[in-house]
Write a protein that holds these residues in place. Structure first.
Motif, PDB file in Angstrom:
ATOM      1  N   ASN A 144       0.808  -1.172   0.037  1.00 20.10           N
ATOM      2  CA  ASN A 144      -0.035   0.017  -0.086  1.00 20.10           C
ATOM      3  C   ASN A 144       0.968   1.389   0.099  1.00 20.10           C
ATOM      4  OD1 ASN A 144      -2.431  -1.455   0.237  1.00 20.10           O
ATOM      5  ND2 ASN A 144      -1.889  -1.581   2.279  1.00 20.10           N
ATOM      6  N   TYR A 145       2.106   1.141   0.042  1.00 21.82           N
ATOM      7  CA  TYR A 145       3.105   2.282  -0.029  1.00 21.82           C
ATOM      8  C   TYR A 145       4.011   2.314  -1.034  1.00 21.82           C
ATOM      9  CZ  TYR A 145       1.352   2.713   4.890  1.00 21.82           C
ATOM     10  OH  TYR A 145       0.436   2.945   5.694  1.00 21.82           O
ATOM     11  N   PRO A 146       3.470   2.357  -2.462  1.00 19.66           N
ATOM     12  CA  PRO A 146       4.508   2.497  -3.499  1.00 19.66           C
ATOM     13  C   PRO A 146       5.403   3.762  -3.463  1.00 19.66           C
ATOM     14  CG  PRO A 146       2.182   3.041  -4.323  1.00 19.66           C
ATOM     15  CD  PRO A 146       2.108   2.733  -2.798  1.00 19.66           C
ATOM     16  N   HIS A 147       5.106   4.899  -2.743  1.00 17.46           N
ATOM     17  CA  HIS A 147       5.583   6.359  -2.805  1.00 17.46           C
ATOM     18  C   HIS A 147       6.719   6.129  -1.694  1.00 17.46           C
ATOM     19  CE1 HIS A 147       2.646   8.703  -5.450  1.00 17.46           C
ATOM     20  NE2 HIS A 147       3.361   7.843  -6.065  1.00 17.46           N
ATOM     21  N   ILE A 148       6.857   5.129  -0.919  1.00 20.16           N
ATOM     22  CA  ILE A 148       7.968   4.863  -0.120  1.00 20.16           C
ATOM     23  C   ILE A 148       9.176   4.170  -0.942  1.00 20.16           C
ATOM     24  CG2 ILE A 148       8.830   4.370   1.970  1.00 20.16           C
ATOM     25  CD1 ILE A 148       6.270   4.524   3.207  1.00 20.16           C
ATOM     26  N   ARG A 149      10.173   4.826  -0.940  1.00 20.37           N
ATOM     27  CA  ARG A 149      11.354   3.965  -1.739  1.00 20.37           C
ATOM     28  C   ARG A 149      12.536   3.610  -0.808  1.00 20.37           C
ATOM     29  NH1 ARG A 149      10.062   5.386  -7.319  1.00 20.37           N
ATOM     30  NH2 ARG A 149       7.610   5.249  -7.127  1.00 20.37           N
ATOM     31  N   LEU A 150      13.240   2.655  -1.147  1.00 20.18           N
ATOM     32  CA  LEU A 150      14.124   1.960  -0.028  1.00 20.18           C
ATOM     33  C   LEU A 150      15.430   1.819  -0.873  1.00 20.18           C
ATOM     34  CD1 LEU A 150      11.568  -0.842   1.100  1.00 20.18           C
ATOM     35  CD2 LEU A 150      11.794   1.439   2.037  1.00 20.18           C
ATOM     36  N   PHE A 151      16.305   1.985   0.059  1.00 24.75           N
ATOM     37  CA  PHE A 151      17.758   1.744  -0.378  1.00 24.75           C
ATOM     38  C   PHE A 151      18.709   1.174   0.989  1.00 24.75           C
ATOM     39  CE2 PHE A 151      22.133   2.753  -1.002  1.00 24.75           C
ATOM     40  CZ  PHE A 151      22.392   2.670  -2.118  1.00 24.75           C
ATOM     41  N   THR A 152      19.453   0.298   0.655  1.00 21.22           N
ATOM     42  CA  THR A 152      20.307  -0.264   1.817  1.00 21.22           C
ATOM     43  C   THR A 152      21.832  -0.519   1.300  1.00 21.22           C
ATOM     44  OG1 THR A 152      18.393  -1.818   2.455  1.00 21.22           O
ATOM     45  CG2 THR A 152      20.630  -2.373   3.595  1.00 21.22           C
ATOM     46  N   ALA A 153      22.467   0.186   2.064  1.00 24.37           N
ATOM     47  CA  ALA A 153      23.835   0.003   1.961  1.00 24.37           C
ATOM     48  C   ALA A 153      24.725  -1.306   2.306  1.00 24.37           C
ATOM     49  CB  ALA A 153      24.711   1.056   2.544  1.00 24.37           C
ATOM     50  N   ALA A 154      25.632  -1.857   1.702  1.00 24.16           N
ATOM     51  CA  ALA A 154      26.317  -3.026   2.073  1.00 24.16           C
ATOM     52  C   ALA A 154      27.234  -2.700   3.343  1.00 24.16           C
ATOM     53  CB  ALA A 154      27.046  -3.692   1.034  1.00 24.16           C
ATOM     54  N   LEU A 155      27.474  -3.805   4.067  1.00 19.94           N
ATOM     55  CA  LEU A 155      28.505  -3.434   5.264  1.00 19.94           C
ATOM     56  C   LEU A 155      29.963  -3.531   4.743  1.00 19.94           C
ATOM     57  CD1 LEU A 155      26.751  -6.206   7.656  1.00 19.94           C
ATOM     58  CD2 LEU A 155      25.927  -3.940   6.965  1.00 19.94           C
ATOM     59  N   LYS A 156      30.471  -2.204   4.611  1.00 20.33           N
ATOM     60  CA  LYS A 156      31.769  -2.113   4.271  1.00 20.33           C
ATOM     61  C   LYS A 156      32.472  -1.018   5.198  1.00 20.33           C
ATOM     62  CE  LYS A 156      31.306  -4.617   0.532  1.00 20.33           C
ATOM     63  NZ  LYS A 156      32.297  -5.691   0.394  1.00 20.33           N
ATOM     64  N   ALA A 157      33.712  -1.177   5.197  1.00 13.98           N
ATOM     65  CA  ALA A 157      34.576  -0.301   6.200  1.00 13.98           C
ATOM     66  C   ALA A 157      35.820   0.118   5.186  1.00 13.98           C
ATOM     67  CB  ALA A 157      34.999  -1.135   7.319  1.00 13.98           C
ATOM     68  N   SER A 158      36.347   1.241   5.712  1.00 11.73           N
ATOM     69  CA  SER A 158      37.391   2.176   5.032  1.00 11.73           C
ATOM     70  C   SER A 158      38.132   2.680   5.964  1.00 11.73           C
ATOM     71  CB  SER A 158      36.865   2.772   3.761  1.00 11.73           C
ATOM     72  OG  SER A 158      37.973   3.551   3.239  1.00 11.73           O
ATOM     73  N   SER A 159      39.489   2.850   5.798  1.00 15.08           N
ATOM     74  CA  SER A 159      40.414   3.528   6.570  1.00 15.08           C
ATOM     75  C   SER A 159      40.495   5.055   6.211  1.00 15.08           C
ATOM     76  CB  SER A 159      41.772   2.941   6.777  1.00 15.08           C
ATOM     77  OG  SER A 159      42.341   2.855   5.233  1.00 15.08           O
ATOM     78  N   THR A 160      40.106   5.273   4.901  1.00 17.16           N
ATOM     79  CA  THR A 160      39.853   6.574   4.505  1.00 17.16           C
ATOM     80  C   THR A 160      38.549   7.074   3.770  1.00 17.16           C
ATOM     81  OG1 THR A 160      40.936   5.847   2.285  1.00 17.16           O
ATOM     82  CG2 THR A 160      42.455   6.671   3.843  1.00 17.16           C
ATOM     83  N   PRO A 161      38.166   8.214   3.707  1.00 10.90           N
ATOM     84  CA  PRO A 161      36.710   8.596   3.199  1.00 10.90           C
ATOM     85  C   PRO A 161      36.643   8.125   1.531  1.00 10.90           C
ATOM     86  CG  PRO A 161      37.498  10.448   4.303  1.00 10.90           C
ATOM     87  CD  PRO A 161      38.706   9.456   4.186  1.00 10.90           C
TER      88      PRO A 161
END
Length: 510
Positions: A144-161
């Protein structure tokens, strides 16, 4: 002409501050842009950016108009390109097309304009809808909520930006049973979903939810070196092979990439990993919020509010014994910068959901992962409506302790204290008599002796409590409330109003 120059200058600042990850192709959008996404609506301006080989000129077509991209050199044969779109109120859907003379056309389809919320923290934010109570019913209702949009980042780490994500768990998708009901610990975040769904029901326009979290991680991992420098003389920055518990490594890999994108606000569920050493949290958490706001404002070209709304979940309970004090009460208090409530003078436009009465000792995922995320999201959305959207009619705080004073006891062997509350909705409710404690101390005491008290009755906006008298040579100096890792059973803490619990507190007696 002046406006055009300022916009171009802001775009240069935005792009010059980051370095681009290796390109997958000669001409593309940044990797966290995709079909079905939500871009931030008016009055804010949304940024669209990417990379192009040979620094070829790029134009962007949006809503019938053409925009020339600002180009920034990024290597010998690569440029970043960026366009800031005009503030857009109409929700869409829109087709956004970028064109390079050498490399052709690329596009984003089914793009909506609404409010973009970042959802971050550790495992209780990562905890997914399929793991929550009433999962089947809630997953089905997602259709019932097609106007909500979803995104999920993967689990990643980094020593620099890094300026693009190192991995994506779930690319932008329309909310529905398959996209809300993904794999456990994969997607989609239950707290993020229930909060976003309730906000959508209130605002009635698109909501974009960006889930970026990692279980078991401390606040320091999500904080930039600038933020950590406010609290530590020498932040322990990762050099190589980062693990997710090190300082700044998740800021670098899972927050920094999103800074170019205009957002509306953020919500946060974290603190368990810091409960073992909680004494710095009243510095690190507010400092992280300040720094996120400053960095997002700067990197988005000043299009994100410099004091954007920030919500958090006050730690829930773990275990099944109300005898353990531990670090959880200290974290809950520190989450408010020791005020006991938000927003406050130190934490402007910050809101919270109290969750200490939503414990789940029989959770198959461990009692530290309560399954009732629907109440968590609902309480957070109530507070968000008030603080983030200016809804003056919604009750969201629960009763807040204002003062406490020793009164004349009815029995000489007892100490009586009157606790006065503010922010009441249709009166106070006493659901359980235990949870208050009196702190007894002498002149040179550095540690108080805490004595359990009993709430005996409500008088108007006050609760009268009684406790045995302090030991000889000591006097009643402090009072604290629900100062336990697991202070009460489900929705049975002592004091409520409007079906919302009073937050925990500690204060001197007058």
């Amino acid at each position: 002409m002046e406006r055009r120059f300022i916009r171009a200058l802001l775009a240069i600042v935005l792009l010059a501050s980051v370095s681009t990850a290796s390109a997958d192709s000669a001409f593309r959008f940044a990797n966290y842009y995709g079909d079905h996404m939500v871009l931030q609506r008016a009055p804010h301006s949304a940024n669209v950016w990417g990379v192009v080989a040979d620094c070829d000129d790029v134009t962007v077509e949006f809503n019938g108009k053409m925009y020339t991209a600002t180009m920034i050199q990024d290597g010998p044969a690569m440029c970043k390109w960026i366009v800031t779109l005009p503030p857009t109120t109409d929700i869409g859907p829109y087709l956004i097309t970028a064109t390079s003379q050498k490399h052709g056309k690329i596009s984003l389809s089914d793009v909506l304009f609404g409010d973009v919320w970042i959802c971050s923290g550790q495992s209780n934010m990562q905890f997914t809808v399929p793991q929550a109570f009433n999962a089947s019913e809630e997953i089905a209702k997602a259709a019932n909520y097609p106007h909500i949009r979803l995104f999920t980042a993967a689990l990643k780490a980094s020593s620099t930006p890094v300026d693009e994500l190192l991995g994506i768990e779930q690319q932008w998708a329309v909310a529905g049973p398959k996209t809300v009901g993904g794999s456990p610990w994969g997607y989609f975040s239950a707290t993020c979903w229930f909060f976003g769904r309730d906000i959508y029901d209130y605002v009635k326009y698109p909501i974009g939810l960006v889930d970026t979290d990692w279980g078991g991680t401390p606040v320091e991992a999500w904080s930039s070196p600038d933020a950590l420098a406010k609290c530590f003389k020498q932040p322990q920055l990762s050099q190589t092979d980062p693990n997710p518990h090190e300082h700044s490594v998740l800021w670098n890999a899972m927050i920094y990439p999103f800074l170019n994108m205009t957002i509306y606000g953020a919500i946060w569920y974290q603190g368990e990993a810091n409960a073992g050493a909680p004494d710095t949290y009243n510095c690190t958490f507010p400092a992280m919020i300040d720094d996120w706001r400053a960095k997002w404002y700067e990197h988005s070209g000043k299009h994100t509010d410099p004091v954007f709304p920030f919500g958090f979940v006050q730690l829930s309970a773990t275990g099944n014994s109300n005898a353990t004090v531990g670090g959880f009460p200290v974290i809950r208090w520190a989450q408010t910068d020791d005020y006991g409530y938000v927003p406050n003078k130190r934490m402007e436009k910050v809101f919270m959901a109290v969750a200490m009465d939503l414990g789940d000792p029989t959770s198959p995922y461990g009692s530290i992962h309560p399954r009732d995320k629907e109440d968590v999201g609902a309480r957070l959305a109530l507070a968000g409506r008030a603080v983030a959207y200016g809804d003056t009619k919604v009750y969201y705080t629960g009763p807040l302790a204002k003062s406490a004073k020793v009164t004349t006891p009815s029995t000489p062997s007892l100490t009586e204290v009157e606790v006065n509350f503010a922010e009441i909705f249709m009166g106070l409710e006493l659901r359980y008599p235990y949870g208050f404690e009196i702190g007894c101390g002498a002149t040179n005491d550095t540690v108080l002796q805490w004595i359990e008290a009993t709430a005996v009755k409500i008088e108007g906006y006050s609760v009268l409590i009684q406790a045995p008298n302090c030991p000889t040579g000591k006097t009643a100096e402090m009072i604290r409330y629900c100062w336990r890792t697991d202070p009460c059973t489900f929705k049975k803490c002592p004091v409520y109003s409007g079906d919302l619990p009073s937050p925990p507190f500690i204060m001197p007696l007058s």
